[in-house]
Design an enzyme around this catalytic site. Structure first.
Site, PDB file in Angstrom:
ATOM      1  N   CYS A  95       0.839  -1.209   0.000  1.00 22.81           N
ATOM      2  CA  CYS A  95       0.000   0.000   0.000  1.00 22.81           C
ATOM      3  C   CYS A  95       0.870   1.254   0.000  1.00 22.81           C
ATOM      4  O   CYS A  95       1.568   1.539   0.987  1.00 22.81           O
ATOM      5  CB  CYS A  95      -0.917  -0.037   1.219  1.00 22.81           C
ATOM      6  SG  CYS A  95      -1.778   1.504   1.563  1.00 22.81           S
ATOM      7  N   CYS A  98       0.060   3.831   2.745  1.00 26.55           N
ATOM      8  CA  CYS A  98       0.510   3.341   4.051  1.00 26.55           C
ATOM      9  C   CYS A  98       1.956   3.747   4.310  1.00 26.55           C
ATOM     10  O   CYS A  98       2.328   4.109   5.430  1.00 26.55           O
ATOM     11  CB  CYS A  98       0.394   1.817   4.120  1.00 26.55           C
ATOM     12  SG  CYS A  98      -1.282   1.165   3.966  1.00 26.55           S
TER      13      CYS A  98
END
Length: 339
Positions: A95, A98
């Site tokens: 991600c 993230c």
């Protein structure tokens, strides 16, 4: 589960962790033990719920202010949240947002010097927690105060906004009698250890512009910025992954999860409907489900439909990372189906 697909602005609906909370509250006569600490805690919360060390002394010694948490160890975190509020970061290695948010969360957690803990949950390996927090997109950030969940936000936010969230969480915790402090086992006192945090490296201009656009919900501009970055440097893997991520958000925008899943159930051979539900699966961290759905469909279609499936799968591969074992297996299966 919420019927609203992922957005970068916030959680939708209440989080229901009642089963986990009930389980955590069963040993109410004992004080919480830090995950991995392996011993009695330094202090315990009195019956009224106010931690024993609220005067400034540490109530508990923990191995770290940032804890890697699993479905199996989450009970310990619920117990720790009776002493200090716990920020929960649901993330994944593949991600892109993230990777932007996690350093901010870790830096702020360190700055608050034991007044808050950060629990990191890998979405790919902890499906029970993903479901419990209704994490339809990642990163998903929540808090635990006295064993009770509080939804905070979804997506990467700028440091200033995340700092405001921390302040609000601490204020809410204090109002609920959770105002203790923890100390890191073996750590030097805060004033001796504080050497100043290095400034994070700035993002490249097009990355920053895309990041800012995503925070405003302007996915079209973010797509344009990432596309420009790739045109300037075709080897910019962060831009490639960012483009895949924001393209997914753009496709899901304006559609509910129920709508997407109903259309897929009604049209099992409808390529567009199956790609939409695969997008939903990817956004929730259900990588194998998304891969399997589209790979099963590839041998049954031809021409433009097959090419659309190939392009979408390649986009997922870029998003998750070429070194991920699931990508390696899916890429091999796709090649077999195509050739």
């Amino acid at each position: 589960m919420s019927n609203v697909p992922p957005t970068p602005s916030g959680l939708r609906g209440a989080v229901d962790l009642s089963s986990l909370v009930d389980r955590a509250q069963r040993p109410a006569a004992t004080a919480p033990t830090a995950p991995g600490a392996g011993g009695a805690p330094a202090g315990a919360a009195p019956a009224g719920g106010v931690p024993a060390g609220a005067d400034g002394a540490a109530d508990l010694t923990v191995p770290s202010l940032v804890l890697d948490v699993t479905d199996q160890t989450f009970q310990d975190v619920l117990q720790l949240s009776t002493i200090v509020p716990v920020i929960v970061d649901i993330w994944a290695e593949w991600c892109g947002p993230c990777k932007q948010l996690s350093p901010i969360l870790e830096q702020l957690t360190a700055e608050y010097d034991g007044r808050v803990l950060l629990a990191k949950v890998d979405a790919d390996t902890n499906p029970q927690l993903v479901q419990a927090f209704q994490a339809q997109s990642i990163p998903t950030v929540a808090a635990l105060i006295g064993g009770r969940p509080l939804g905070l936000f979804v997506g990467a936010l700028p440091e200033a906004q995340v700092r405001d969230v921390y302040e609000q969480v601490l204020a809410a915790a204090e109002q609920n009698g959770v105002s203790g402090r923890v100390a890191v086992d073996g750590a030097a006192p805060a004033d001796a250890a504080d050497q100043g945090e290095p400034e994070p490296e700035p993002l490249p201009p097009h990355h920053q512009a895309a990041y800012d656009a995503i925070e405003q919900g302007d996915y079209a501009t973010a797509i344009q910025e990432y596309t420009t970055a790739i045109a300037q440097d075709p080897h910019d893997q962060m831009a490639v992954a960012g483009l895949a991520q924001v393209s997914l958000l753009d496709r899901l925008q304006g559609h509910t999860a129920d709508e997407i899943r109903s259309a897929a159930a009604a049209g099992p051979s409808d390529v567009a409907a199956q790609m939409a539900v695969a997008d939903l699966d990817i956004s929730g961290g259900h990588v194998d489900d998304a891969f399997g759905r589209l790979l099963d469909l590839v041998p049954t279609v031809f021409g433009a439909d097959r090419e659309a499936l190939r392009v979408r799968l390649v986009e997922y591969f870029e998003l998750i990372g070429s070194g991920d074992p699931r990508v390696v297996a899916a890429r091999r299966r796709l090649a077999s189906a195509l050739y």
